[in-house]
Scaffold this motif. Structure first.
Motif, PDB file in Angstrom:
ATOM      1  N   ILE A 196       0.801  -1.473   0.185  1.00  0.00           N
ATOM      2  CA  ILE A 196      -0.173   0.008   0.120  1.00  0.00           C
ATOM      3  C   ILE A 196       0.765   1.318  -0.175  1.00  0.00           C
ATOM      4  N   PHE A 197       1.346   2.137  -1.220  1.00  0.00           N
ATOM      5  CA  PHE A 197       1.810   3.093  -0.523  1.00  0.00           C
ATOM      6  C   PHE A 197       1.032   4.515  -1.866  1.00  0.00           C
ATOM      7  N   GLY A 198       1.932   5.252  -1.391  1.00  0.00           N
ATOM      8  CA  GLY A 198       1.540   7.227  -2.269  1.00  0.00           C
ATOM      9  C   GLY A 198       2.969   7.277  -2.804  1.00  0.00           C
ATOM     10  N   GLN A 199       2.751   8.166  -3.010  1.00  0.00           N
ATOM     11  CA  GLN A 199       3.826   9.304  -4.319  1.00  0.00           C
ATOM     12  C   GLN A 199       5.436   9.405  -2.830  1.00  0.00           C
ATOM     13  N   GLN A 200       4.849   9.207  -1.971  1.00  0.00           N
ATOM     14  CA  GLN A 200       6.465   8.958  -0.463  1.00  0.00           C
ATOM     15  C   GLN A 200       6.564   7.641  -0.880  1.00  0.00           C
ATOM     16  N   GLY A 201       5.923   6.743  -1.257  1.00  0.00           N
ATOM     17  CA  GLY A 201       6.324   5.371  -0.555  1.00  0.00           C
ATOM     18  C   GLY A 201       5.449   4.766   0.111  1.00  0.00           C
ATOM     19  N   LEU A 202       5.692   3.283   0.771  1.00  0.00           N
ATOM     20  CA  LEU A 202       4.989   2.605   1.296  1.00  0.00           C
ATOM     21  C   LEU A 202       4.274   3.935   2.800  1.00  0.00           C
ATOM     22  N   MET A 203       2.626   3.500   2.352  1.00  0.00           N
ATOM     23  CA  MET A 203       1.697   3.800   4.290  1.00  0.00           C
ATOM     24  C   MET A 203       1.551   3.150   4.951  1.00  0.00           C
ATOM     25  N   ALA A 204       1.882   3.968   6.170  1.00  0.00           N
ATOM     26  CA  ALA A 204       1.573   2.742   7.587  1.00  0.00           C
ATOM     27  C   ALA A 204       0.087   3.120   8.310  1.00  0.00           C
ATOM     28  N   GLY A 205      -0.412   2.279   8.747  1.00  0.00           N
ATOM     29  CA  GLY A 205      -1.637   2.284   8.932  1.00  0.00           C
ATOM     30  C   GLY A 205      -2.557   2.285   8.027  1.00  0.00           C
ATOM     31  N   LEU A 206      -2.367   1.545   6.841  1.00  0.00           N
ATOM     32  CA  LEU A 206      -3.527   1.175   6.142  1.00  0.00           C
ATOM     33  C   LEU A 206      -3.505  -0.912   6.489  1.00  0.00           C
ATOM     34  N   GLY A 207      -4.630  -0.744   6.119  1.00  0.00           N
ATOM     35  CA  GLY A 207      -4.620  -2.309   6.158  1.00  0.00           C
ATOM     36  C   GLY A 207      -5.311  -2.953   4.575  1.00  0.00           C
ATOM     37  N   LEU A 208      -5.674  -4.798   4.708  1.00  0.00           N
ATOM     38  CA  LEU A 208      -6.324  -4.982   3.696  1.00  0.00           C
ATOM     39  C   LEU A 208      -7.933  -5.516   4.215  1.00  0.00           C
ATOM     40  N   GLN A 209      -7.878  -5.346   5.918  1.00  0.00           N
ATOM     41  CA  GLN A 209      -9.308  -5.571   6.462  1.00  0.00           C
ATOM     42  C   GLN A 209     -10.895  -4.883   5.932  1.00  0.00           C
ATOM     43  N   GLY A 210     -11.694  -5.854   5.471  1.00  0.00           N
ATOM     44  CA  GLY A 210     -12.439  -6.125   4.788  1.00  0.00           C
ATOM     45  C   GLY A 210     -12.928  -5.867   2.791  1.00  0.00           C
ATOM     46  N   GLN A 211     -11.850  -5.432   2.833  1.00  0.00           N
ATOM     47  CA  GLN A 211     -11.541  -4.896   0.828  1.00  0.00           C
ATOM     48  C   GLN A 211     -11.768  -6.904   0.417  1.00  0.00           C
ATOM     49  N   LYS A 212     -13.125  -6.551  -0.870  1.00  0.00           N
ATOM     50  CA  LYS A 212     -13.525  -7.636  -1.467  1.00  0.00           C
ATOM     51  C   LYS A 212     -12.825  -6.595  -3.157  1.00  0.00           C
ATOM     52  N   ILE A 213     -12.186  -7.529  -3.820  1.00  0.00           N
ATOM     53  CA  ILE A 213     -12.115  -7.546  -5.169  1.00  0.00           C
ATOM     54  C   ILE A 213     -13.173  -8.904  -6.300  1.00  0.00           C
ATOM     55  N   THR A 214     -13.644  -7.803  -6.879  1.00  0.00           N
ATOM     56  CA  THR A 214     -13.877  -8.432  -8.123  1.00  0.00           C
ATOM     57  C   THR A 214     -13.561  -7.515  -9.457  1.00  0.00           C
ATOM     58  N   ARG A 215     -13.975  -8.889 -10.426  1.00  0.00           N
ATOM     59  CA  ARG A 215     -13.911  -8.149 -11.860  1.00  0.00           C
ATOM     60  C   ARG A 215     -14.925  -8.018 -12.456  1.00  0.00           C
ATOM     61  N   ILE A 216     -14.987  -6.658 -12.730  1.00  0.00           N
ATOM     62  CA  ILE A 216     -16.431  -6.263 -13.772  1.00  0.00           C
ATOM     63  C   ILE A 216     -15.916  -6.409 -15.016  1.00  0.00           C
ATOM     64  N   LYS A 217     -14.275  -6.166 -16.197  1.00  0.00           N
ATOM     65  CA  LYS A 217     -13.963  -6.850 -16.926  1.00  0.00           C
ATOM     66  C   LYS A 217     -13.203  -7.765 -18.028  1.00  0.00           C
ATOM     67  N   GLY A 218     -12.621  -8.379 -18.537  1.00  0.00           N
ATOM     68  CA  GLY A 218     -11.400  -9.159 -18.737  1.00  0.00           C
ATOM     69  C   GLY A 218     -12.172 -11.024 -18.337  1.00  0.00           C
TER      70      GLY A 218
END
Length: 199
Positions: free
Chosen positions: A177-199
């Motif tokens: 997980i990153f931004g323009q300044q590099g890796l970002m702390a304090g962010l996680g993947l909890q609750g994320q859902k990834i869904t295909r919308i094309k391809g």
């Protein structure tokens, strides 16, 4: 009652987040209907692909270990602009692409809801390196990948990145997980859902 209030409060945030992301017409793509002019979807896909590849290059420049992982990965999921907004109830969303053998093979959406003390808006990028065939197969075959189920995932923070080598890889997926300044702390993947919308 409290749960219904939370869900109702989350709706405006979801609308806001969807409007802020690069894949604003993702819902239309997944439903098969769109009011966009002909060619708009193709143009949007081209922009998303360009943004995704640029985000990967930013990550590689900041974290050489990520580039090493890429050389071993079976596939890479990259979301160049995830927007998270919230006040008590948080929502996040963004579109990205799946890269296999150097080619974009699909477009995916990343969403999440969270509860607790939180305020403001932030944006970040997320890259997931799928290291095993089983992880790629799970992504292809699942009807939406909810984190906490399926392949094992390790979040690579600044400390872990320095000690990461391709000879010690044991997990199915490594996420940055990153931004323009590099890796970002304090962010996680909890609750994320990834869904295909094309391809």
């Amino acid at each position: 009652m409290r749960k219904s209030i939370r869900c109702a409060a989350a709706v405006p945030f979801l609308v806001f987040v969807t409007a802020c992301t690069t894949g604003g017409d993702g819902a239309a793509a997944s439903s098969g209907t769109s009011s966009s002019p002909p060619g708009t979807s193709v143009a949007n896909d081209a922009v998303l692909k360009g943004d995704s590849l640029a985000a990967l290059q930013t990550l590689y420049a900041k974290e050489p270990e990520a580039k090493e992982l890429a050389s071993k990965a079976k596939a890479i999921l990259i979301f160049p602009n995830i927007v998270k907004a919230g006040f008590l109830v948080g929502a996040q969303g963004g579109d990205g692409v799946l890269i296999e053998n150097g080619q974009v093979t699909g477009v995916y959406n990343n969403t999440a809801l969270s509860y607790g003390l939180q305020a403001g808006v932030q944006s970040f990028a997320e890259a997931m390196f799928l290291m095993t065939d089983s992880a790629v197969e799970y992504l292809h075959n699942s009807d939406g990948w909810s984190f906490g189920m399926g392949p094992s995932i390790v979040i690579v923070d600044a400390g872990k990145a320095k000690s990461l080598t391709t000879t010690t890889l044991q997990s199915d997926v490594y996420a940055f997980i990153f931004g323009q300044q590099g890796l970002m702390a304090g962010l996680g993947l909890q609750g994320q859902k990834i869904t295909r919308i094309k391809g």
